[in-house]
Motif scaffolding. Structure first.
Motif, mmCIF file in Angstrom:
data_model
loop_
_atom_site.group_PDB
_atom_site.id
_atom_site.type_symbol
_atom_site.label_atom_id
_atom_site.label_comp_id
_atom_site.label_asym_id
_atom_site.label_seq_id
_atom_site.Cartn_x
_atom_site.Cartn_y
_atom_site.Cartn_z
ATOM 1 N N LYS A 1 -17.500 -35.006 7.864
ATOM 2 C CA LYS A 1 -18.062 -34.616 9.162
ATOM 3 C C LYS A 1 -17.336 -35.369 10.270
ATOM 4 C CE LYS A 1 -21.956 -36.281 7.763
ATOM 5 N NZ LYS A 1 -23.338 -36.799 7.670
ATOM 6 N N GLY B 1 -18.344 -34.977 13.796
ATOM 7 C CA GLY B 1 -19.101 -34.823 15.039
ATOM 8 C C GLY B 1 -18.620 -33.618 15.835
ATOM 9 N N GLY C 1 -15.848 -31.268 14.597
ATOM 10 C CA GLY C 1 -15.983 -30.330 13.485
ATOM 11 C C GLY C 1 -16.057 -30.996 12.128
ATOM 12 N N ALA D 1 -16.126 -27.722 15.572
ATOM 13 C CA ALA D 1 -17.570 -27.618 15.811
ATOM 14 C C ALA D 1 -17.821 -26.365 16.638
ATOM 15 C CB ALA D 1 -18.067 -28.853 16.559
ATOM 16 N N ARG D 2 -19.028 -25.789 16.503
ATOM 17 C CA ARG D 2 -19.384 -24.655 17.348
ATOM 18 C C ARG D 2 -19.777 -25.201 18.715
ATOM 19 N NH1 ARG D 2 -20.251 -19.774 14.470
ATOM 20 N NH2 ARG D 2 -20.377 -19.040 16.603
ATOM 21 N N VAL E 1 -28.181 -35.175 19.746
ATOM 22 C CA VAL E 1 -27.268 -35.162 18.585
ATOM 23 C C VAL E 1 -27.919 -35.693 17.307
ATOM 24 C CG1 VAL E 1 -25.138 -35.314 19.931
ATOM 25 C CG2 VAL E 1 -26.296 -37.416 19.217
ATOM 26 N N GLY F 1 -29.700 -35.948 13.987
ATOM 27 C CA GLY F 1 -30.065 -34.933 13.006
ATOM 28 C C GLY F 1 -28.975 -33.901 12.763
ATOM 29 N N ALA F 2 -27.870 -33.975 13.497
ATOM 30 C CA ALA F 2 -26.797 -32.986 13.314
ATOM 31 C C ALA F 2 -26.263 -33.030 11.885
ATOM 32 C CB ALA F 2 -25.663 -33.243 14.304
ATOM 33 N N GLY F 3 -26.077 -34.238 11.371
ATOM 34 C CA GLY F 3 -25.519 -34.378 10.033
ATOM 35 C C GLY F 3 -26.440 -33.781 8.972
ATOM 36 N N THR G 1 -21.459 -25.742 10.038
ATOM 37 C CA THR G 1 -21.190 -26.024 11.455
ATOM 38 C C THR G 1 -22.176 -25.266 12.349
ATOM 39 O OG1 THR G 1 -19.437 -24.354 11.443
ATOM 40 C CG2 THR G 1 -18.745 -26.633 11.169
HETATM 41 P P1 ATP Z 1 -26.405 -37.774 12.507
HETATM 42 O O1 ATP Z 1 -26.267 -39.087 11.796
HETATM 43 O O2 ATP Z 1 -26.740 -37.884 13.958
HETATM 44 O O3 ATP Z 1 -27.270 -36.792 11.814
HETATM 45 P P2 ATP Z 1 -23.698 -37.388 11.593
HETATM 46 O O4 ATP Z 1 -22.835 -38.454 12.171
HETATM 47 O O5 ATP Z 1 -24.135 -37.478 10.202
HETATM 48 O O6 ATP Z 1 -24.939 -37.111 12.545
HETATM 49 P P3 ATP Z 1 -21.947 -35.516 12.863
HETATM 50 O O7 ATP Z 1 -20.559 -35.629 12.339
HETATM 51 O O8 ATP Z 1 -22.246 -36.107 14.186
HETATM 52 O O9 ATP Z 1 -22.947 -35.996 11.733
HETATM 53 O O10 ATP Z 1 -22.344 -33.975 12.964
HETATM 54 C C1 ATP Z 1 -22.378 -33.145 11.824
HETATM 55 C C2 ATP Z 1 -21.886 -31.775 12.206
HETATM 56 O O11 ATP Z 1 -22.694 -31.237 13.246
HETATM 57 C C3 ATP Z 1 -20.455 -31.768 12.735
HETATM 58 O O12 ATP Z 1 -19.523 -31.693 11.668
HETATM 59 C C4 ATP Z 1 -20.470 -30.527 13.604
HETATM 60 O O13 ATP Z 1 -20.264 -29.360 12.833
HETATM 61 C C5 ATP Z 1 -21.888 -30.523 14.157
HETATM 62 N N1 ATP Z 1 -21.880 -31.209 15.464
HETATM 63 C C6 ATP Z 1 -21.996 -32.526 15.715
HETATM 64 N N2 ATP Z 1 -21.880 -32.795 17.030
HETATM 65 C C7 ATP Z 1 -21.682 -31.593 17.643
HETATM 66 C C8 ATP Z 1 -21.495 -31.169 18.990
HETATM 67 N N3 ATP Z 1 -21.482 -32.040 20.001
HETATM 68 N N4 ATP Z 1 -21.353 -29.847 19.228
HETATM 69 C C9 ATP Z 1 -21.378 -28.946 18.226
HETATM 70 N N5 ATP Z 1 -21.541 -29.273 16.930
HETATM 71 C C10 ATP Z 1 -21.688 -30.576 16.634
#
Ligand code: ATP
Length: 311
Positions: free
Chosen positions: A221, A223, A226, A240-241, A248, A250-252, A277
């Motif tokens: 991942k 962020g 993408g 990323a979309r 942000v 919970g994105a992961g 994504t």
């Molecule tokens: P968290 O710990 O906050 O849950 P993470 O660090 O585990 O997040 P990220 O890499 O931040 O995970 O995000 C996971 C996925 O979510 C990314 O690979 C991307 O597809 C999507 N994503 C994250 N940030 C964005 C953004 N600003 N816009 C669009 N998509 C995003």
């Protein structure tokens, strides 16, 4: 039968309208990396089971009631009087920069052990989802993760490093031995070294080492930049979309729910990463850890033109 079983700590969450030190309005909900994934899967129509311990308290009732309401199976979850339900406080500190504060040490969830989780994996689910948070919660949760990983079930692990719970060295010592049991490994770019063998120095070397150790799929991942997914046969990168960022956190977890959903549906590597994504973008574009995650019928909404009204 259960599609995806998972276990871990789910806490009450309080989102402050302003800065926590100034007081004021707050909104109460629940969150935990594993239950966020379970909710994401349930919304997409999969049978998801979450197991864990909550305190014998009102926030524990809120956790169980919320998961039930979201259609997550909590048959094996229970209250435990040894500690309270954990608490997470969230404030938007600066623009898109969010600060998360945990009150989880000594929580009911830190007493989780193998006897709490193994019955929830019998009969075996199609997949088991683990996170690198659970072994950081204490010796019992760490033993539960090891025991579950050793079962004859395909395992997905999201490294999810939490530096407030343990340092990188302790995390690597606990997580690296799990690698041979994994079917899917998910990590942020800066977490891959906590799972890959110590000698590997670049992302390419770390991915190769994990694939060589028998991990079938490695997902990285990045962020807002993408994500990438690797198997021994294929590499796929996806941007990323683009969405307007609301929250942000919970994105992961949303991303993992989308990936596993694609896997359960039999999609290829690119299809799984595309769905991941999309669900990640839903989490980012809506407030809350999981509240805005899509139902299956909503997956295509990101393709709608700006300003669209759904009638
Ligand atoms: P968290 O710990 O906050 O849950 P993470 O660090 O585990 O997040 P990220 O890499 O931040 O995970 O995000 C996971 C996925 O979510 C990314 O690979 C991307 O597809 C999507 N994503 C994250 N940030 C964005 C953004 N600003 N816009 C669009 N998509 C995003």
């Amino acid at each position: 039968a259960i599609d995806v079983a998972t276990f871990g700590e789910t806490m009450a969450t309080v989102r402050a309208e302003g800065l926590i030190r100034l007081g004021g309005g707050m909104r109460l909900s629940v969150a935990g990396a594993e239950s966020n994934v379970a909710i994401g899967l349930a919304r997409l129509g999969h049978r998801a089971r979450w197991t864990g311990l909550v305190g014998d308290d009102e926030t524990g009732e809120l956790v169980l009631r919320t998961l039930r309401a979201e259609g997550v199976d909590v048959t094996h979850a229970r209250t435990d009087p040894r500690g309270p339900t954990g608490l997470m406080l969230v404030e938007r500190r600066l623009g898109e920069l969010t600060r998360v504060i945990y009150h989880r040490s000594g929580s009911a969830a830190s007493f989780l052990g193998p006897p709490d989780v193994l019955p929830a994996l019998d009969p075996p689910p199609r997949m088991l989802h683990l996170t690198g948070i659970t072994p950081a919660l204490g010796p019992g949760p760490a033993a539960a993760v090891r025991a579950a990983a050793e079962l004859d079930v395909p395992v997905c692990l999201d490294v999810n490093h939490r530096s407030r719970l343990w340092d990188r060295e302790r995390a690597a010592n606990a997580l690296r031995p799990l690698a041979p049991h994994l079917t899917v490994a998910v990590a942020s770019e800066d977490e891959l070294d906590l799972l890959a063998p110590a000698g590997a120095a670049t992302e390419e070397e770390r991915v190769s080492a994990l694939l060589a150790a028998g991990v079938a799929q490695v997902v990285v991942k990045r962020g807002a930049a993408g994500a990438s997914a690797y198997t021994s046969a294929e590499t796929v990168h996806r941007p990323a979309r683009p969405v307007r960022v609301a929250d942000v956190v919970g994105a992961g977890d949303a991303f993992v729910a989308g990936y596993l959903s694609g896997l359960l549906d039999g999609l290829g590597l690119a299809g799984r990463l595309d769905r991941a994504t999309v669900t990640g973008a839903f989490a980012v574009a809506t407030p809350g850890d999981w509240e805005g995650l899509p139902a299956r019928s909503e997956l295509a909404l990101l393709d709608a033109l700006p300003g669209t009204t759904l009638r």
